[in-house]
Scaffold this motif. Structure first.
Motif, PDB file in Angstrom:
ATOM      1  N   CYS A 286       0.846  -1.200   0.000  1.00  0.00           N
ATOM      2  CA  CYS A 286       0.000   0.000   0.000  1.00  0.00           C
ATOM      3  C   CYS A 286       0.880   1.248   0.000  1.00  0.00           C
TER       4      CYS A 286
ATOM      5  N   VAL B 120      -9.310   6.989  -2.837  1.00  0.00           N
ATOM      6  CA  VAL B 120      -8.671   5.666  -2.885  1.00  0.00           C
ATOM      7  C   VAL B 120      -8.936   4.998  -4.238  1.00  0.00           C
ATOM      8  N   ILE B 121     -10.164   5.090  -4.709  1.00  0.00           N
ATOM      9  CA  ILE B 121     -10.503   4.492  -6.013  1.00  0.00           C
ATOM     10  C   ILE B 121      -9.697   5.165  -7.122  1.00  0.00           C
TER      11      ILE B 121
ATOM     12  N   SER C  89      -6.161   3.939  -7.050  1.00  0.00           N
ATOM     13  CA  SER C  89      -6.046   2.570  -7.563  1.00  0.00           C
ATOM     14  C   SER C  89      -6.040   2.561  -9.086  1.00  0.00           C
TER      15      SER C  89
ATOM     16  N   LYS D 188      -1.586   0.609  -5.019  1.00  0.00           N
ATOM     17  CA  LYS D 188      -2.361  -0.077  -3.995  1.00  0.00           C
ATOM     18  C   LYS D 188      -2.789   0.952  -2.949  1.00  0.00           C
ATOM     19  N   ALA D 189      -4.104   0.992  -2.669  1.00  0.00           N
ATOM     20  CA  ALA D 189      -4.623   2.080  -1.853  1.00  0.00           C
ATOM     21  C   ALA D 189      -5.651   1.570  -0.853  1.00  0.00           C
ATOM     22  N   MET D 190      -5.822   2.321   0.245  1.00  0.00           N
ATOM     23  CA  MET D 190      -6.736   1.901   1.301  1.00  0.00           C
ATOM     24  C   MET D 190      -7.277   3.094   2.052  1.00  0.00           C
TER      25      MET D 190
ATOM     26  N   ALA E 124     -16.825   0.850  -6.725  1.00  0.00           N
ATOM     27  CA  ALA E 124     -15.592   0.061  -6.876  1.00  0.00           C
ATOM     28  C   ALA E 124     -15.892  -1.347  -7.369  1.00  0.00           C
TER      29      ALA E 124
ATOM     30  N   THR F 179     -12.459  -2.154  -9.170  1.00  0.00           N
ATOM     31  CA  THR F 179     -11.315  -1.414  -8.645  1.00  0.00           C
ATOM     32  C   THR F 179     -10.771  -2.075  -7.390  1.00  0.00           C
TER      33      THR F 179
ATOM     34  N   CYS G  33      -9.195  -2.234  -3.941  1.00  0.00           N
ATOM     35  CA  CYS G  33      -8.983  -1.271  -2.855  1.00  0.00           C
ATOM     36  C   CYS G  33      -9.312  -1.976  -1.547  1.00  0.00           C
TER      37      CYS G  33
ATOM     38  N   SER H 251      -7.899  -8.537  -2.977  1.00  0.00           N
ATOM     39  CA  SER H 251      -8.441  -7.386  -3.699  1.00  0.00           C
ATOM     40  C   SER H 251      -7.803  -7.255  -5.073  1.00  0.00           C
TER      41      SER H 251
ATOM     42  N   PRO I  28     -13.318  -4.608  -3.965  1.00  0.00           N
ATOM     43  CA  PRO I  28     -13.005  -4.042  -2.647  1.00  0.00           C
ATOM     44  C   PRO I  28     -12.886  -5.176  -1.632  1.00  0.00           C
TER      45      PRO I  28
END
Length: 372
Positions: A22, A64-65, A68, A73-75, A93, A98, A100, A158, A164
């Motif tokens: 991430c 976050v979307i 991505s 990599k995102a959260m 998402a 997507t 996430c 994910s 998601p």
């Protein structure tokens, strides 16, 4: 090399995210998840990542979307009220496929409820909170070590499924401190990308081999149209064609449903089989006292780490023939899925809302009632 530390669950969650790859966090601090944002704000700059404190939870998951789709990599992390605000974007998402990760450190509700107390009352919201037919992955840790380990699993599933993934934890695990091994032998799943520079005519094919198409991220030479509307294989809106909608939504669900057993087996579960007529079922922070009660009573206990997708065949394989007592910190959510898998008359609930898990003594009393 691996490192041993003494961390709070929320801190271990942040460390698991970093090691999973991430590099973007957007969030709005909310109790009891705030320490995750706090830790990410200091750790992400150290590894070349980006932390953004947003104005609210709706904007947080939108950011976050977007990250991505830029290939990162995102959260985000939140608690029940913030998770409610994120539902529209969770559906977006799902529809846009997507990857996430959303961490929900559950607290008592409804509404703002009990900010500093524990709960497991978002089990159904994680699966059904957004509208439409969809599937996501939700994992539930019971220890600080699992906050670290299952966070890595959330990122991996994910990315693998382009969905998601939710780390569905609770205040008990989020705020406790335990010994944790920060492993250096972590296996991470990297996103499957289409060949660079190659024009993609159908970025959302109806029937890719494993139901998950490669993801053409922005800025790498691929042109792709992304929309939350029902779309055809090119990504263009096709809202009036019932066949396109049926095929698209069926694929979005099946890419998760058809791997339910695989997800359970790879993530793992605890099943301690003993000579008993009664089996206890519990997950997350609540499982800690239930396991203690099961050991004292000498009864079978099942602790799932995967909450969604639910695998009724696994439940039947393990628990058929028992009087099953499901213990959870709500008035009955996971129990409904167990009832659908087993003979309903053999499934019982110890629902325990209020901010704390039941004591082992409370569980023991309930089991003795079942045993007559």
């Amino acid at each position: 090399m691996s490192k041993v530390d003494f961390l709070q669950g929320n801190e271990a969650c942040a460390e698991g995210a970093i090691v999973a790859g991430c590099r973007f966090f957007a969030g709005y601090p909310i109790t009891p998840s705030t320490e995750i944002a706090e830790r990410m704000s200091s750790r992400l700059p150290e590894v070349g990542g980006v932390y953004v404190q947003m104005e609210d939870e709706i904007a947080s998951l939108a950011a976050v979307i977007g990250a991505s789709w830029a290939g990162i990599k995102a959260m985000t992390a939140t608690a029940g009220p913030g998770f409610s605000l994120m539902q529209e974007h969770i559906g977006y998402a799902v529809m846009t496929e997507t990857p996430c990760v959303v961490v929900n450190v559950q607290r008592g509700g409804p509404s703002t409820g009990q900010p500093t107390k524990a709960s497991q009352s978002d089990v159904m919201q994680a699966r059904w909170g957004s509208h439409g037919d969809y599937e996501i992955v939700a994992l539930s840790p019971s220890t600080v070590q699992e906050m670290y380990d299952l966070m890595i699993e959330c990122f991996n599933w994910s990315e693998r499924l382009r969905v998601p993934a939710v780390l569905l934890t609770d205040e008990v695990v989020g705020h406790m401190r335990e010994r944790v091994v920060l492993r250096d032998d972590v296996e991470t799943v990297e996103r499957e990308l289409p060949p660079e520079g190659e024009e993609i005519e159908k970025p959302f094919p109806m029937e890719p081999d494993d139901l998950v198409p490669p993801m053409p991220v922005f800025g790498r030479g691929h042109r792709v149209h992304v929309t939350g509307l029902t779309h055809d294989e090119r990504g263009y809106p096709a809202t009036d064609d019932p066949e396109i909608h049926r095929k698209l939504v069926t694929r979005l669900c099946n890419k998760v449903r058809k791997r339910a057993r695989e997800i359970h087996e790879e993530v793992g579960y605890d099943f301690e089989e003993r000579e008993s007529d009664v089996a206890l079922v519990a997950y997350g922070g609540c499982a800690r006292t239930v396991i203690e009660a099961a050991e004292e009573l000498g009864v079978t206990v099942f602790r799932p780490k995967v909450i969604h997708p639910f695998d009724p065949d696994l439940i039947r394989d393990l628990l058929d023939g028992y009087e099953v007592l499901v213990v959870e910190m709500n008035l009955g959510q996971y129990v409904e899925m167990v009832e659908r898998a087993l003979d309903r008359e053999c499934v019982h609930l110890l629902g325990y809302p209020g901010g704390y898990p039941p004591t082992p003594e409370r569980v023991i009393r309930e089991v003795k009632k079942l045993s007559g």
